[in-house]
Design an enzyme around this catalytic site. Structure first.
Site, PDB file in Angstrom:
ATOM      1  N   LYS A  13     -13.512 -20.446  24.445  1.00  0.00           N
ATOM      2  CA  LYS A  13     -13.904 -21.968  24.624  1.00  0.00           C
ATOM      3  C   LYS A  13     -13.943 -22.406  26.139  1.00  0.00           C
ATOM      4  O   LYS A  13     -14.750 -22.952  26.602  1.00  0.00           O
ATOM      5  CB  LYS A  13     -13.331 -22.804  23.690  1.00  0.00           C
ATOM      6  CG  LYS A  13     -13.069 -22.437  22.341  1.00  0.00           C
ATOM      7  CD  LYS A  13     -12.484 -23.580  21.165  1.00  0.00           C
ATOM      8  CE  LYS A  13     -11.012 -23.538  21.590  1.00  0.00           C
ATOM      9  NZ  LYS A  13     -10.281 -22.577  21.233  1.00  0.00           N
ATOM     10  N   ARG A  88      -9.793 -30.707  16.266  1.00  0.00           N
ATOM     11  CA  ARG A  88      -9.099 -29.426  15.834  1.00  0.00           C
ATOM     12  C   ARG A  88      -8.653 -29.698  14.268  1.00  0.00           C
ATOM     13  O   ARG A  88      -8.260 -28.982  13.247  1.00  0.00           O
ATOM     14  CB  ARG A  88      -7.811 -28.966  16.249  1.00  0.00           C
ATOM     15  CG  ARG A  88      -7.813 -27.902  17.167  1.00  0.00           C
ATOM     16  CD  ARG A  88      -6.554 -27.663  17.963  1.00  0.00           C
ATOM     17  NE  ARG A  88      -6.468 -26.491  18.577  1.00  0.00           N
ATOM     18  CZ  ARG A  88      -6.517 -26.361  19.952  1.00  0.00           C
ATOM     19  NH1 ARG A  88      -7.004 -26.978  20.762  1.00  0.00           N
ATOM     20  NH2 ARG A  88      -6.134 -24.918  20.338  1.00  0.00           N
ATOM     21  N   ARG A 127      -4.406 -12.689  29.366  1.00  0.00           N
ATOM     22  CA  ARG A 127      -4.928 -13.960  30.051  1.00  0.00           C
ATOM     23  C   ARG A 127      -4.160 -14.410  31.195  1.00  0.00           C
ATOM     24  O   ARG A 127      -2.897 -14.665  31.006  1.00  0.00           O
ATOM     25  CB  ARG A 127      -5.116 -15.129  28.980  1.00  0.00           C
ATOM     26  CG  ARG A 127      -5.615 -16.275  29.634  1.00  0.00           C
ATOM     27  CD  ARG A 127      -6.386 -17.178  28.554  1.00  0.00           C
ATOM     28  NE  ARG A 127      -5.322 -17.787  27.531  1.00  0.00           N
ATOM     29  CZ  ARG A 127      -6.001 -18.657  26.847  1.00  0.00           C
ATOM     30  NH1 ARG A 127      -7.002 -18.843  26.403  1.00  0.00           N
ATOM     31  NH2 ARG A 127      -4.842 -19.278  25.853  1.00  0.00           N
ATOM     32  N   ARG A 156      -0.035 -18.608  30.691  1.00  0.00           N
ATOM     33  CA  ARG A 156       0.579 -19.568  30.057  1.00  0.00           C
ATOM     34  C   ARG A 156       1.522 -19.570  29.066  1.00  0.00           C
ATOM     35  O   ARG A 156       1.847 -18.395  28.446  1.00  0.00           O
ATOM     36  CB  ARG A 156      -0.734 -20.210  28.926  1.00  0.00           C
ATOM     37  CG  ARG A 156      -1.619 -21.161  29.455  1.00  0.00           C
ATOM     38  CD  ARG A 156      -2.966 -21.383  28.801  1.00  0.00           C
ATOM     39  NE  ARG A 156      -2.725 -21.793  27.058  1.00  0.00           N
ATOM     40  CZ  ARG A 156      -3.451 -22.372  26.420  1.00  0.00           C
ATOM     41  NH1 ARG A 156      -4.918 -22.244  27.053  1.00  0.00           N
ATOM     42  NH2 ARG A 156      -3.099 -22.625  25.295  1.00  0.00           N
ATOM     43  N   ARG A 167      -0.167 -20.051  16.400  1.00  0.00           N
ATOM     44  CA  ARG A 167      -1.516 -20.927  16.707  1.00  0.00           C
ATOM     45  C   ARG A 167      -2.531 -20.320  15.849  1.00  0.00           C
ATOM     46  O   ARG A 167      -3.333 -21.064  15.526  1.00  0.00           O
ATOM     47  CB  ARG A 167      -1.677 -20.593  18.151  1.00  0.00           C
ATOM     48  CG  ARG A 167      -0.648 -21.261  19.065  1.00  0.00           C
ATOM     49  CD  ARG A 167      -0.733 -20.950  20.840  1.00  0.00           C
ATOM     50  NE  ARG A 167      -1.989 -20.835  21.272  1.00  0.00           N
ATOM     51  CZ  ARG A 167      -2.319 -20.161  22.358  1.00  0.00           C
ATOM     52  NH1 ARG A 167      -1.475 -19.151  22.876  1.00  0.00           N
ATOM     53  NH2 ARG A 167      -3.424 -20.198  22.998  1.00  0.00           N
TER      54      ARG A 167
HETATM   55  P1  AMP Z   1      -5.577 -25.107  23.765  1.00  0.00           P
HETATM   56  O1  AMP Z   1      -5.515 -25.056  25.318  1.00  0.00           O
HETATM   57  O2  AMP Z   1      -6.669 -25.558  23.236  1.00  0.00           O
HETATM   58  O3  AMP Z   1      -5.248 -23.671  23.281  1.00  0.00           O
HETATM   59  O4  AMP Z   1      -4.391 -25.914  23.374  1.00  0.00           O
HETATM   60  C1  AMP Z   1      -2.802 -25.709  23.643  1.00  0.00           C
HETATM   61  C2  AMP Z   1      -2.009 -26.277  22.520  1.00  0.00           C
HETATM   62  O5  AMP Z   1      -2.249 -27.718  22.707  1.00  0.00           O
HETATM   63  C3  AMP Z   1      -2.632 -26.311  21.150  1.00  0.00           C
HETATM   64  O6  AMP Z   1      -1.935 -24.970  20.710  1.00  0.00           O
HETATM   65  C4  AMP Z   1      -1.941 -27.297  20.448  1.00  0.00           C
HETATM   66  O7  AMP Z   1      -0.527 -27.148  20.113  1.00  0.00           O
HETATM   67  C5  AMP Z   1      -2.196 -28.418  21.443  1.00  0.00           C
HETATM   68  N1  AMP Z   1      -3.606 -28.820  21.156  1.00  0.00           N
HETATM   69  C6  AMP Z   1      -4.773 -29.012  21.928  1.00  0.00           C
HETATM   70  N2  AMP Z   1      -5.666 -29.517  21.219  1.00  0.00           N
HETATM   71  C7  AMP Z   1      -5.203 -29.925  20.385  1.00  0.00           C
HETATM   72  C8  AMP Z   1      -5.958 -30.941  19.272  1.00  0.00           C
HETATM   73  N3  AMP Z   1      -7.167 -31.259  19.193  1.00  0.00           N
HETATM   74  N4  AMP Z   1      -5.134 -31.148  18.162  1.00  0.00           N
HETATM   75  C9  AMP Z   1      -3.696 -30.725  18.121  1.00  0.00           C
HETATM   76  N5  AMP Z   1      -3.224 -29.978  19.010  1.00  0.00           N
HETATM   77  C10 AMP Z   1      -4.010 -29.802  20.111  1.00  0.00           C
END
Ligand code: AMP
Length: 218
Positions: A13, A88, A127, A156, A167
């Site tokens: 994404k 999400r 990554r 990360r 996740r």
């Molecule tokens: P990402 O970078 O999109 O993988 O997000 C990293 C982490 O941030 C996720 O594993 C969640 O803990 C939190 N997070 C990001 N976006 C959301 C969302 N829309 N709803 C809830 N938690 C989120």
């Protein structure tokens, strides 16, 4: 054109968001990036609440929606927005519809990345990210610094196997409803399947462009 990117962690994404933003002059809104920025400041009011990210769990809808609402206020002039990692949950999808409609916008396109778990693990465990421009690399590329910013690449905190599995579980439990929500809506729904680790970001990007063209969206 406002685009929602759906897909599990590691599905591409972030990378596709960058490529689409460049191709169509759109603005990226990544909730994960916004949260990681907040987590660099221990005095931020949401700092404690966001510690949950380290366990691979989702942040509450209330907090996420507020952060997105604030971010959207700064993007009133954007030609279009790409939502990466949001919504999400169905509650977030409904909140996004409300927020966009108050700005005379709507979700025009949803791109759903279906990527096999083997490919996801390969990508996430390897990554490496530029902390400055967020460009994504893979350890197998052999780069130590970002090619654009010359800043040292980082891993990360949540890209370790234990947290990755949590996740994935969160994604499967919560996001299926979001897919159904958008499939039942009026927006264009593009579903992509990626099952080969050698598929390049550029190939996926071209596939997205041809799907958008087929639907007369670009
Ligand atoms: P990402 O970078 O999109 O993988 O997000 C990293 C982490 O941030 C996720 O594993 C969640 O803990 C939190 N997070 C990001 N976006 C959301 C969302 N829309 N709803 C809830 N938690 C989120």
């Amino acid at each position: 054109m406002n685009i929602v990117l759906l897909g599990p962690p590691g599905s591409g994404k972030g990378t596709q968001s960058q490529l689409l933003a460049e191709s169509f002059n759109l603005v990226q809104l990544s909730t994960g990036d916004l949260f990681r920025q907040i987590l660099q400041n221990p005095h931020h009011p949401l700092y404690d609440e966001l510690q949950i990210i380290k366990q691979g769990k989702l942040v509450s809808d209330e907090v996420v929606n507020k952060v997105v609402e604030d971010a959207l206020k700064k993007l009133t002039n954007a030609k279009g927005i790409i939502f990466d990692g949001f919504p999400r949950t169905v509650a977030q999808a409904k909140a996004l519809d409300r927020m966009l409609s108050s700005l005379n916008r709507k979700v025009d396109v949803v791109i759903d990345f279906n990527v096999t778990e083997g490919v996801l693990l390969y990508r996430l465990l390897g990554r490496r990210i530029c902390p400055n421009c967020k460009r994504v690399f893979h350890v197998n590329q052999g780069y130590i610094e970002c090619l654009d910013c010359k800043v040292k690449l980082v891993t990360r905190d949540d890209d370790n196997e234990e947290v990755i599995m949590k996740r994935f579980k969160e994604y499967k439990e919560k996001t299926v409803g979001v897919q159904e929500y958008y499939r039942d809506s009026n927006c264009a729904y593009i579903s992509l399947t990626i099952d080969d680790i050698d598929t390049t970001p550029e190939e996926v990007h071209q596939q997205i462009i041809s799907e958008l063209k087929e639907r007369d969206l670009v």
